[in-house]
Every structure is written in C-alpha cells, then in structure tokens.
Design a protein around this motif. Structure first.
Motif, PDB file in Angstrom:
ATOM      1  N   GLU A 180      -5.673 -13.374  -2.792  1.00 31.52           N
ATOM      2  CA  GLU A 180      -5.866 -13.732  -1.384  1.00 31.52           C
ATOM      3  C   GLU A 180      -5.824 -12.478  -0.517  1.00 31.52           C
ATOM      4  OE1 GLU A 180      -6.741 -16.646   0.046  1.00 31.52           O
ATOM      5  OE2 GLU A 180      -6.914 -15.209   1.680  1.00 31.52           O
ATOM      6  N   PHE A 181      -6.761 -12.398   0.423  1.00 29.98           N
ATOM      7  CA  PHE A 181      -6.864 -11.196   1.265  1.00 29.98           C
ATOM      8  C   PHE A 181      -6.527 -11.476   2.730  1.00 29.98           C
ATOM      9  CE2 PHE A 181      -9.463 -10.633  -2.469  1.00 29.98           C
ATOM     10  CZ  PHE A 181      -9.118  -9.357  -2.901  1.00 29.98           C
ATOM     11  N   ARG A 198      -4.715 -11.888   6.298  1.00 27.18           N
ATOM     12  CA  ARG A 198      -3.680 -11.138   7.008  1.00 27.18           C
ATOM     13  C   ARG A 198      -2.816 -12.111   7.783  1.00 27.18           C
ATOM     14  NH1 ARG A 198      -7.704  -8.277  10.734  1.00 27.18           N
ATOM     15  NH2 ARG A 198      -8.549 -10.339  10.383  1.00 27.18           N
ATOM     16  N   LYS A 201      -7.195  -6.729  -5.901  1.00 30.15           N
ATOM     17  CA  LYS A 201      -6.227  -7.019  -4.828  1.00 30.15           C
ATOM     18  C   LYS A 201      -5.306  -5.817  -4.576  1.00 30.15           C
ATOM     19  CE  LYS A 201      -3.479  -9.032  -1.999  1.00 30.15           C
ATOM     20  NZ  LYS A 201      -3.880  -9.284  -0.625  1.00 30.15           N
ATOM     21  N   ASN A 212      -5.141  -3.323  -1.124  1.00 31.08           N
ATOM     22  CA  ASN A 212      -3.951  -3.063  -0.295  1.00 31.08           C
ATOM     23  C   ASN A 212      -3.511  -1.609  -0.381  1.00 31.08           C
ATOM     24  OD1 ASN A 212      -3.776  -5.530   0.832  1.00 31.08           O
ATOM     25  ND2 ASN A 212      -1.954  -6.215  -0.253  1.00 31.08           N
ATOM     26  N   ILE A 256      -3.657   4.184   6.323  1.00 37.19           N
ATOM     27  CA  ILE A 256      -2.737   4.257   7.469  1.00 37.19           C
ATOM     28  C   ILE A 256      -1.789   5.451   7.303  1.00 37.19           C
ATOM     29  CG2 ILE A 256      -0.954   3.060   8.811  1.00 37.19           C
ATOM     30  CD1 ILE A 256      -2.200   0.401   7.721  1.00 37.19           C
ATOM     31  N   PHE A 289      -8.045   0.249  10.806  1.00 38.62           N
ATOM     32  CA  PHE A 289      -6.860   0.743  10.097  1.00 38.62           C
ATOM     33  C   PHE A 289      -6.676   2.243  10.281  1.00 38.62           C
ATOM     34  CE2 PHE A 289      -4.653  -2.595   7.669  1.00 38.62           C
ATOM     35  CZ  PHE A 289      -5.320  -3.640   8.272  1.00 38.62           C
ATOM     36  N   GLY A 294       4.207   2.963  11.198  1.00 37.15           N
ATOM     37  CA  GLY A 294       3.963   2.703   9.779  1.00 37.15           C
ATOM     38  C   GLY A 294       3.696   1.263   9.423  1.00 37.15           C
ATOM     39  N   GLY A 334       4.442  -2.254   7.510  1.00 38.22           N
ATOM     40  CA  GLY A 334       5.514  -3.103   6.997  1.00 38.22           C
ATOM     41  C   GLY A 334       4.908  -4.394   6.487  1.00 38.22           C
ATOM     42  N   CYS A 366       3.453  -7.506   2.267  1.00 38.08           N
ATOM     43  CA  CYS A 366       2.455  -7.131   1.255  1.00 38.08           C
ATOM     44  C   CYS A 366       2.351  -5.642   0.979  1.00 38.08           C
ATOM     45  CB  CYS A 366       1.098  -7.681   1.665  1.00 38.08           C
ATOM     46  SG  CYS A 366       1.068  -9.472   1.573  1.00 38.08           S
ATOM     47  N   PHE A 367       2.002  -4.837   1.981  1.00 32.13           N
ATOM     48  CA  PHE A 367       1.760  -3.419   1.688  1.00 32.13           C
ATOM     49  C   PHE A 367       2.945  -2.764   0.969  1.00 32.13           C
ATOM     50  CE2 PHE A 367      -1.721  -2.485   5.148  1.00 32.13           C
ATOM     51  CZ  PHE A 367      -2.605  -3.269   4.431  1.00 32.13           C
ATOM     52  N   LYS A 423       4.240  -7.106  12.596  1.00 34.04           N
ATOM     53  CA  LYS A 423       2.989  -6.909  13.331  1.00 34.04           C
ATOM     54  C   LYS A 423       2.882  -8.044  14.334  1.00 34.04           C
ATOM     55  CE  LYS A 423      -0.865  -8.616  11.426  1.00 34.04           C
ATOM     56  NZ  LYS A 423      -2.002  -8.815  10.491  1.00 34.04           N
ATOM     57  N   ARG A 426       3.718   2.321  18.779  1.00 35.62           N
ATOM     58  CA  ARG A 426       2.464   1.580  18.551  1.00 35.62           C
ATOM     59  C   ARG A 426       1.394   1.822  19.604  1.00 35.62           C
ATOM     60  NH1 ARG A 426       2.462   0.075  13.259  1.00 35.62           N
ATOM     61  NH2 ARG A 426       4.356  -1.023  12.714  1.00 35.62           N
TER      62      ARG A 426
HETATM   63  O1  LIG Z   1      -4.262   0.688  11.845  1.00 43.51           O
HETATM   64  C1  LIG Z   1      -3.257   0.085  11.446  1.00 43.51           C
HETATM   65  C2  LIG Z   1      -3.308  -1.205  10.859  1.00 43.51           C
HETATM   66  C3  LIG Z   1      -2.125  -1.791  10.430  1.00 43.51           C
HETATM   67  N1  LIG Z   1      -0.943  -1.150  10.569  1.00 43.51           N
HETATM   68  C4  LIG Z   1       0.307  -1.790  10.060  1.00 43.51           C
HETATM   69  O2  LIG Z   1       0.084  -2.205   8.717  1.00 43.51           O
HETATM   70  C5  LIG Z   1       0.880  -3.353   8.419  1.00 43.51           C
HETATM   71  C6  LIG Z   1       0.024  -4.422   7.762  1.00 43.51           C
HETATM   72  O3  LIG Z   1      -0.915  -4.925   8.705  1.00 43.51           O
HETATM   73  P1  LIG Z   1      -2.073  -5.955   8.295  1.00 43.51           P
HETATM   74  O4  LIG Z   1      -2.803  -5.421   7.141  1.00 43.51           O
HETATM   75  O5  LIG Z   1      -2.852  -6.269   9.498  1.00 43.51           O
HETATM   76  O6  LIG Z   1      -1.222  -7.244   7.939  1.00 43.51           O
HETATM   77  P2  LIG Z   1      -0.851  -8.042   6.587  1.00 43.51           P
HETATM   78  O7  LIG Z   1      -0.705  -9.450   6.981  1.00 43.51           O
HETATM   79  O8  LIG Z   1       0.283  -7.353   5.919  1.00 43.51           O
HETATM   80  O9  LIG Z   1      -2.165  -7.952   5.664  1.00 43.51           O
HETATM   81  C7  LIG Z   1      -2.279  -7.062   4.561  1.00 43.51           C
HETATM   82  O10 LIG Z   1      -1.616  -7.577   3.424  1.00 43.51           O
HETATM   83  C8  LIG Z   1      -2.079  -8.899   3.021  1.00 43.51           C
HETATM   84  C9  LIG Z   1      -1.198  -9.356   1.880  1.00 43.51           C
HETATM   85  O11 LIG Z   1      -1.550  -8.802   0.659  1.00 43.51           O
HETATM   86  C10 LIG Z   1      -3.545  -8.792   2.636  1.00 43.51           C
HETATM   87  O12 LIG Z   1      -3.987 -10.071   2.194  1.00 43.51           O
HETATM   88  C11 LIG Z   1      -4.361  -8.278   3.815  1.00 43.51           C
HETATM   89  O13 LIG Z   1      -5.716  -8.128   3.439  1.00 43.51           O
HETATM   90  C12 LIG Z   1      -3.780  -6.930   4.252  1.00 43.51           C
HETATM   91  O14 LIG Z   1      -4.458  -6.449   5.414  1.00 43.51           O
HETATM   92  C13 LIG Z   1       1.505  -3.785   9.749  1.00 43.51           C
HETATM   93  O15 LIG Z   1       2.854  -3.342   9.784  1.00 43.51           O
HETATM   94  C14 LIG Z   1       0.677  -3.077  10.802  1.00 43.51           C
HETATM   95  O16 LIG Z   1       1.421  -2.791  11.963  1.00 43.51           O
HETATM   96  C15 LIG Z   1      -0.873   0.107  11.150  1.00 43.51           C
HETATM   97  O17 LIG Z   1       0.203   0.707  11.262  1.00 43.51           O
HETATM   98  N2  LIG Z   1      -2.046   0.698  11.583  1.00 43.51           N
END
Ligand SMILES: O=c1ccn([C@@H]2O[C@H](COP(=O)(O)OP(=O)(O)O[C@H]3O[C@H](CO)[C@@H](O)[C@H](O)[C@H]3O)[C@@H](O)[C@H]2O)c(=O)[nH]1
Ligand SMILES: NC(=O)c1ccc[n+]([C@@H]2O[C@H](COP(=O)([O-])OP(=O)(O)OC[C@H]3O[C@@H](n4cnc5c(N)ncnc54)[C@H](O)[C@@H]3O)[C@@H](O)[C@H]2O)c1
Length: 428
Positions: A153-154, A156, A210, A214, A221, A255, A261, A263, A266-267, A325, A412
């Motif tokens: 699953e992708f 957000r 997947k 990620n 970032i 991105f 940073g 959080g 997932c990441f 976020k 931010r």
């Molecule tokens: O330019 C950017 C974009 C994001 N973030 C940070 O990165 C983190 C993750 O953001 P985002 O990716 O939007 O949210 P998630 O819901 O964690 O989604 C990620 O993780 C999911 C779980 O695996 C995947 O499904 C998504 O595709 C993937 O984007 C957050 O803390 C954001 O603040 C930044 O600091 N700078």
C-alpha cells in the motif's frame, strides 16, 4: 466480491471503507473490540479526512466489523493489514502478522472454495515465507486452493482515502495467474475509472518495490535536509534552491521540503527494516544509513538553534504541532518527540498544541501541558518550536504578541516572518 480485511488501523480501515465504496461486500476483522464497535456504529476508529463519511455510508450495509474469524472462508479473499513494528535492531516484528495469518489459515481449514490471502502490511521480502507458513499451518489440506499474495500500500496518512481511490500505481505480487486474476477482480471497479499503472510481479519483488519507494522518498528528504543545512551555513534560502532544482524533472519538485525531518509510522520503520534486512544478508546500505543519520540530527539542530536565542531552563516553551505531519492524529515517530525530550532535558516547562493529535501524544508524555489552541500555547511562552506544518500555524499573527519572549524556531517553514518576533528557520 466478498472480501475480509483483517486489521482495522490506518491502512485496514481505509482499505475496508474504500473497498465497500467500490461496491464490494466487506467484513473488517479486528481483535480490538472498541475498534469493531466504532466501525459498526458507523465511525472510523482513526482520524483521516473523508473516512468517517465513507464508514458512515457503508456501515451496516456492505461494511461490517467483527472480532471473529468464524466466517472468513465465506469470502473470496482476505487482506492482512496488521502492524509490522520495528524491533530493537530495526528489523520488523512479524509476530502479530503471523498470528493473524495463522488465524486466517485456521478459518480456512474447511474451506471448499478457493481463497486468496493478500498481505497489505509492509514486510521485507524474506518474511513472506513466514506468512505463507503461518497460513499453510492453519489451512492444512483445505479442499480449496489457498495462496498468499502481496499487494503493498502506498497511501499517505492525511490523504489516505484520496490516495487509495486515485492511486498512481497498484502493485500485484502473485505466484499464479489465478491469484493475479483475483486481485484484478478486486481492483477492477477502481481501475475502470482511473488510469493507474498496474505492476504485476512476484510477491517478493512487490514488497521490495514498497521498501524502495519509501527508502527513496525518505532519502530524498534527507538529502534536501543535508543540502538545506549547508545553505543555512552560507546564509542561503534552501527553499529557493529547492524550488529551482525541482524544475528539473529528473529531480521533481515534490518531497523537497527541508526541515525537522521525516517521522510517522512508515519512513523510520521501513528504512530501518530494509537496512536491517540488507545487513542480515551481508550488505551495508551506506546511503540509507546516512539518510537515517541526517534525519536523527535535524531535531537536535532545531533545539540548538533555539538555544542560541533562549535559555529554556525553567521557562514555558511552546511546541506547535504534535502529529508527524498535518492532516493526521498519528504521533508515531513524530519529530515532536525528540523535540519535547530535548526541551525537557533543558529543564523547560513544555506546552504542546496540536489540532487533533493531543490525545495520542498525551500517552507518550502525560506530564506536559496540553492546550486547545496555538494562541493559548504561545501565551506567556519564552519561545515556540514549530514541528508540524498545520496550515493554521501560517495564519498566526497577533497571538505572538502574548509571548514572554517572542522567539519562533520554525522546523517546517510555515510561520511568516513578521515584525515583533525573532524568527529562525531551520534551513533558511
Ligand atoms: O518534502 C517533504 C515531505 C515530507 N516530509 C516529512 O516526511 C514524513 C512522511 O510524510 P508523507 O510521506 O507525506 O506521509 P506518510 O503517511 O508517512 O506516507 C509515506 O509512508 C507511507 C507508508 O508506507 C507510504 O504509503 C507513502 O507512500 C509515503 O509517502 C512526514 O514527517 C513529513 O513531514 C518532509 O519533511 N519533507
Ligand atoms: N499507516 C500507513 O500510512 C501505512 C501505509 C502503507 C502501509 N502501511 C503498513 O500497513 C501495515 C498496517 O499499518 P497500520 O498503520 O494500519 O497499523 P495499525 O497499528 O494502525 O493497525 C493494525 C490493526 O491490526 C489489528 N490487529 C492486530 N493483530 C490482529 C489480529 N490477530 N487479528 C485482527 N486484527 C489484529 C490491531 O488491533 C490494529 O487495529 C503495516 O505493515 C504498515 O507498515 C502503513
């Protein structure tokens, strides 16, 4: 089709509600009675824009929830959307997923019809066998065919419903044509209306896609954060630089927001897991390790910038944003956690504000003060650290006038520079 979704967290609830919305008959199974009661009452157990509406529309109709696996075999397929948390060494703990796989298998022991078990959870390629074994152990010699596929699953958080219903790609990881056809049927109503790319591959490659997805985004970032830190040294605005490099479509504009940073659930977990799996196989992924290191340093850099303006000892200090976020109440691995810890180490009286994530953060830090608005948090505060880019922080104005020391360290780039405050951006 008749589909089970096991696990009703962020992914499972979104999946169940969206599959119902696509016209399928969906049973959501969760071991948490409160979650099941919420769903059956027509409410989403998590905060996600648009999800409450979908659950309210379909609950009691073609979406029902239960704690029982009893009727699993009546469905055509079962998705497993169970948590796969990090262990101490960064590898994932698949025990909860294995338990759910085994319970699903048990329920399929007497199945006459064919049944596809689809792993939605994020798992490293070597762990797929553990799920296959757990399902097989339960199912034994079921009369029907029972097979395991992966369908990562992708979505957000914060835009989960939108992302699920309008994906850029769907990935089917299957071992047989039959399993591929079941996934095609499940997604047919969605794919009929959207021109998403469909990637058809084997289960292991699907899960690697997947992780690569990620890991790439997290590293992107971290790279812009690293470059942003260099910009700050030279007194250059990292956002101006990012906007310019983003015009090169080999880089892409998304991105590239530097700051405190990445959080979330997932990441951090997924990058740690793929590093751990790679190391276990004998390879050290140096770039991914550096991406984690840069990410771990950003909250400390935010605090060090704050130290340049305020001695936090004994002072009331506001933390604006607790969710990892905007758009979610999820605080898992939020950058607010190391920021609050750092402020506590400095002896500050921390006051936290978030429009929706307070209750989740209260579990982590029961001792700090939580307030109902950014204005209340700023009142009498000697400084504010901005951790989440909620839009409402961009609209703050005379609220800053009530601060004891009007220092804003923005992680931010969401608060506007204005007269009367000392403003410091992390990378600009
Ligand atoms: O330019 C950017 C974009 C994001 N973030 C940070 O990165 C983190 C993750 O953001 P985002 O990716 O939007 O949210 P998630 O819901 O964690 O989604 C990620 O993780 C999911 C779980 O695996 C995947 O499904 C998504 O595709 C993937 O984007 C957050 O803390 C954001 O603040 C930044 O600091 N700078
Ligand atoms: N959160 C995201 O944005 C996201 C996006 C893509 C992929 N993923 C992956 O999806 C998986 C699920 O993530 P999540 O954030 O939805 O997790 P979550 O913790 O929010 O939800 C998991 C749910 O499973 C339930 N559960 C646990 N054991 C069970 C069992 N034996 N039977 C029935 N229910 C059981 C829990 O009670 C909980 O409600 C993880 O592998 C995650 O990495 C998450």
């Amino acid at each position: 089709m008749n589909i089970n979704v096991v696990g009703s967290g962020y992914v499972g609830t979104t999946l169940a509600a969206c599959l119902a919305d696509l016209g399928h008959d969906v049973t959501a199974i969760d071991i948490d009675e409160d979650v099941v009661a919420e769903l059956n009452a027509g409410r989403a157990p998590i905060h996600e824009p648009g999800l409450d509406e979908l659950v309210a529309e379909h609950a009691g109709e073609n979406l029902r929830a239960t704690t029982s696996y009893e009727n699993v075999a009546e469905a055509d397929a079962t998705f497993l959307a169970i948590q796969t948390p990090s262990r101490e060494d960064g590898s994932i703990d698949v025990a909860p997923l294995e338990a759910a796989a085994e319970m699903t298998g048990d329920a399929l022991a007497d199945a006459e019809d064919d049944h596809l078990v689809i792993v939605k959870s994020t798992i490293t390629p070597p762990k797929i066998d553990a799920v296959r074994d757990a399902v097989a152990e339960g199912a034994g010699e079921a009369a029907g065919r029972v097979e395991v596929a992966t369908n990562p699953e992708f979505l957000r958080e914060g835009t989960a419903v939108e992302d699920f219903l309008d994906p850029q790609k769907v990935v089917f990881g299957t071992d047989s044509e039959w399993a591929g056809a079941v996934l095609e049927d499940i997604y047919a109503p969605l794919l009929a209306d959207h021109d998403a790319h469909v990637v058809r591959t084997d289960p292991e490659t699907a899960t690697m896609i997947k992780y690569a997805n990620n890991a790439f985004l997290a590293t992107k970032i971290s790279l812009i954060n690293d470059l942003g830190n260099v910009c700050k040294e030279f007194g250059i605005d990292a956002y101006e630089v990012a906007d310019a490099i983003g015009l090169d479509d080999r880089i892409g504009e998304r991105f590239l927001r530097s700051g405190v940073g990445w959080g979330g659930s997932c990441f951090p977990k997924d990058v740690a897991a793929i590093i751990a799996a790679a190391r276990e196989s004998g390879y050290d992924p140096a770039v991914l390790e550096a991406a984690v290191e840069v990410n771990d340093r950003q909250p400390e850099r935010l605090l060090e910038l704050f130290d340049e303006h305020v001695d936090a000892e004994g002072k009331r200090v506001a933390v604006l944003g607790l969710a990892f976020k905007p758009g979610t109440d999820d605080t898992r691995n939020s950058r607010a956690i190391p920021v609050i810890e750092g402020l506590q180490e400095r002896g500050a009286d921390v006051v936290g504000y978030d429009p929706v994530a307070t209750e989740n953060m209260r579990d982590r830090f029961p001792g700090i003060e939580y307030v109902d608005s950014a204005g209340e948090a700023l009142e009498g505060a000697s400084g504010a650290l901005v951790v989440t880019d909620w839009d409402e922080f961009g609209a703050l104005d005379e609220e800053f006038d009530a601060m004891a020391e009007p220092v804003v360290v923005d992680g931010r780039r969401i608060v506007d520079r204005r007269e009367g405050i000392t403003y410091e951006g992390l990378t600009w």
